[in-house]
Write an enzyme that holds these catalytic residues in place. Structure first.
Site, PDB file in Angstrom:
ATOM      1  N   ASN A 223      -6.068   4.564  -2.134  1.00 30.14           N
ATOM      2  CA  ASN A 223      -6.854   5.781  -1.937  1.00 30.14           C
ATOM      3  C   ASN A 223      -8.071   5.469  -1.071  1.00 30.14           C
ATOM      4  O   ASN A 223      -8.226   4.344  -0.590  1.00 30.14           O
ATOM      5  CB  ASN A 223      -7.266   6.377  -3.291  1.00 30.14           C
ATOM      6  CG  ASN A 223      -8.046   5.394  -4.145  1.00 30.14           C
ATOM      7  OD1 ASN A 223      -9.119   4.939  -3.767  1.00 30.14           O
ATOM      8  ND2 ASN A 223      -7.482   5.046  -5.311  1.00 30.14           N
ATOM      9  N   LYS A 303      10.277  -6.822   3.180  1.00 31.46           N
ATOM     10  CA  LYS A 303       9.871  -5.605   3.859  1.00 31.46           C
ATOM     11  C   LYS A 303      11.034  -4.626   3.951  1.00 31.46           C
ATOM     12  O   LYS A 303      12.138  -4.997   4.357  1.00 31.46           O
ATOM     13  CB  LYS A 303       9.352  -5.939   5.262  1.00 31.46           C
ATOM     14  CG  LYS A 303       8.928  -4.707   6.061  1.00 31.46           C
ATOM     15  CD  LYS A 303       8.464  -5.098   7.457  1.00 31.46           C
ATOM     16  CE  LYS A 303       8.132  -3.845   8.267  1.00 31.46           C
ATOM     17  NZ  LYS A 303       7.706  -4.176   9.644  1.00 31.46           N
ATOM     18  N   PRO A 319      -1.409   2.043 -16.571  1.00 32.29           N
ATOM     19  CA  PRO A 319      -2.227   2.179 -17.781  1.00 32.29           C
ATOM     20  C   PRO A 319      -3.606   2.741 -17.438  1.00 32.29           C
ATOM     21  O   PRO A 319      -4.112   2.529 -16.333  1.00 32.29           O
ATOM     22  CB  PRO A 319      -2.334   0.743 -18.298  1.00 32.29           C
ATOM     23  CG  PRO A 319      -2.110  -0.120 -17.098  1.00 32.29           C
ATOM     24  CD  PRO A 319      -1.134   0.628 -16.248  1.00 32.29           C
ATOM     25  N   ILE A 321      -7.211   2.346 -17.698  1.00 34.05           N
ATOM     26  CA  ILE A 321      -8.071   1.209 -18.033  1.00 34.05           C
ATOM     27  C   ILE A 321      -9.206   1.605 -18.953  1.00 34.05           C
ATOM     28  O   ILE A 321      -9.429   0.990 -20.006  1.00 34.05           O
ATOM     29  CB  ILE A 321      -8.616   0.553 -16.746  1.00 34.05           C
ATOM     30  CG1 ILE A 321      -7.462  -0.042 -15.931  1.00 34.05           C
ATOM     31  CG2 ILE A 321      -9.645  -0.531 -17.091  1.00 34.05           C
ATOM     32  CD1 ILE A 321      -7.883  -0.598 -14.588  1.00 34.05           C
ATOM     33  N   VAL A 322      -9.955   2.641 -18.599  1.00 35.83           N
ATOM     34  CA  VAL A 322     -11.132   2.998 -19.389  1.00 35.83           C
ATOM     35  C   VAL A 322     -10.731   3.477 -20.777  1.00 35.83           C
ATOM     36  O   VAL A 322     -11.398   3.156 -21.778  1.00 35.83           O
ATOM     37  CB  VAL A 322     -11.989   4.053 -18.644  1.00 35.83           C
ATOM     38  CG1 VAL A 322     -11.269   5.392 -18.550  1.00 35.83           C
ATOM     39  CG2 VAL A 322     -13.347   4.223 -19.320  1.00 35.83           C
TER      40      VAL A 322
END
Length: 421
Positions: A223, A303, A319, A321-322
């Protein structure tokens, strides 16, 4: 490693220049100190003026140069007393053999020697002289006296000298001297922060930047996060006295001064390192990283070659994380971040409850003026219900200023929790 140079804007340095060919280096030293944000005034002996003019130092420092003991323009003619009170540090560079002898003997027959006796500020000397003068017993005896009196002596370097000799006696390079001054004030500031800072004694772990989820050896999903906000918060936490570990995704940013940095790439690796840091000890966990919600189910070993008009890639959920850290039995104070493009406050308030956070800061990344790549930000901060604290709107400001306000919010929440327990 980056430094917050604004901390030096209220620090006053007197650079005293004495007679010697190394005086030309002092002009560069003034520039380097000014680059770091210090206020600089220059004092010159008569010997120094034989090698370089006061006008040079006036132009570089932006201040008048002081050369006379009795200054009719100074208050009550006591220029040396005004300077002595103004200085946070006196650096004598170059320090001649004659000046060192005067300091050791306690003479006060010119502006510099009088200033030395009149100041409470730390005094540093950077000797520069012929190698035989440096080695002379009288010079070494005088230097020992200065050290006993609390003067910091910066050792000269060895090399070719203007007189043709080779040996100890060269003044260190201006950049090295300026760095020593900078580090001295950083260490002094750190000592104060570790005792009196808003987060003094706290161990803080911060995640920052994007994650990269591999598709094959050359492609990945990621991102637009730059990590700027997380790095600014890491610097602010360190300045507030905390011991800071920064788990950084792939970003091109300098590590903030004093911060321990651990580079990670994928969401899985960031979670693994977060859990490891939790085991080592963590009081506050701040999750600013823009972690990819999904990763590729099966990463290609080689590739992927172009074949046809479409490529279908299966994704699986990463998952959270926080949320995972917040569910641990010995959970730290949890701070989350919500970067949204619509219904920002509504989504953030929902995440605060759903992920069992203590505090969440949200911003609208659809705005070009405060988005991922911007140096500015604006946020709304929500607190968990048990803190009984109203939300805070942090108006648009630099990310460094926003980071400082977030540190204050964390401190207030921790302090409020203690009061209400």
């Amino acid at each position: 490693m980056s430094f917050d140079l604004s901390v030096f804007s209220n620090k006053n340095i007197i650079l005293a220049v004495t007679g010697g060919i190394a005086a030309y280096k002092s002009a560069i030293l003034v520039r380097r100190l000014k680059d770091y944000g210090f206020n600089v005034r220059v004092v010159m002996t008569k010997g120094a003026q034989a090698f370089i003019t006061p006008l040079t130092f006036q132009a570089l420092s932006g201040n008048s140069v002081h050369t006379e003991l009795l200054d009719p323009e100074a208050e009550a003619g006591m220029g040396h007393i005004e300077l002595a009170r103004w200085a946070d540090l006196i650096l004598v560079a170059p320090a001649s053999c004659d000046t060192i002898a005067k300091f050791a003997a306690g003479l006060a027959d010119d502006l510099l020697s009088t200033l030395y006796l009149a100041t409470k500020a730390p005094v540093w000397v950077a000797p520069a002289m012929n190698q035989q003068m440096w080695a002379a017993k009288a010079t070494q005896r005088n230097l020992n006296t200065l050290v006993e009196d609390g003067v910091h002596v910066i050792m000269p370097e060895a090399g070719s000298q203007a007189c043709g000799d080779v040996g100890l006696g060269r003044m260190p390079e201006p950049e090295d001297l300026a760095d020593q001054v900078k580090n001295y004030f950083h260490q002094a500031q750190r000592a104060i922060a570790e005792k009196f800072g808003l987060l003094a004694g706290k161990r803080v772990v911060i995640t920052a930047g994007p994650t990269r989820e591999a598709i094959d050896p050359v492609r990945y999903i990621s991102n637009h996060s730059t990590g700027k906000m997380g790095f600014a918060i890491a610097a602010a936490c360190y300045s507030a006295g905390a011991k800071v570990t920064l788990l950084a995704g792939p970003v091109s940013l300098d590590t903030p001064n004093g911060v321990r940095r651990i580079n990670v790439s994928s969401a899985i690796k960031m979670l693994d390192e977060s859990m490891h840091q939790l085991e080592e000890g963590c009081d506050i966990f701040i999750a600013t990283a823009a972690v990819a919600d999904y990763r590729v189910a099966e990463v290609s070993e080689h590739k992927i070659k172009k074949a046809g008009d479409e490529l279908n890639v299966s994704l699986v959920k990463n998952p959270d994380i926080v949320a995972t850290i917040a569910q641990q039995e010995k959970r730290p104070f949890m701070v989350g971040f919500a970067a949204e493009t619509r219904n920002v406050e509504e989504y953030a308030a929902g995440k605060l409850v759903a992920k069992k956070l203590d505090m969440i800061a949200c911003n609208d990344v659809s705005r070009a003026d405060i988005g991922f790549a911007s140096d500015q930000n604006a946020m709304t901060v929500f607190f968990a219900e048990q803190y009984q604290m109203q939300k805070r709107d942090l108006e648009k400001a630099s990310k460094q200023e926003i980071a400082q306000q977030l540190v204050e919010a964390i401190h207030d929440a921790l302090h409020h929790e203690i009061e209400t327990v």
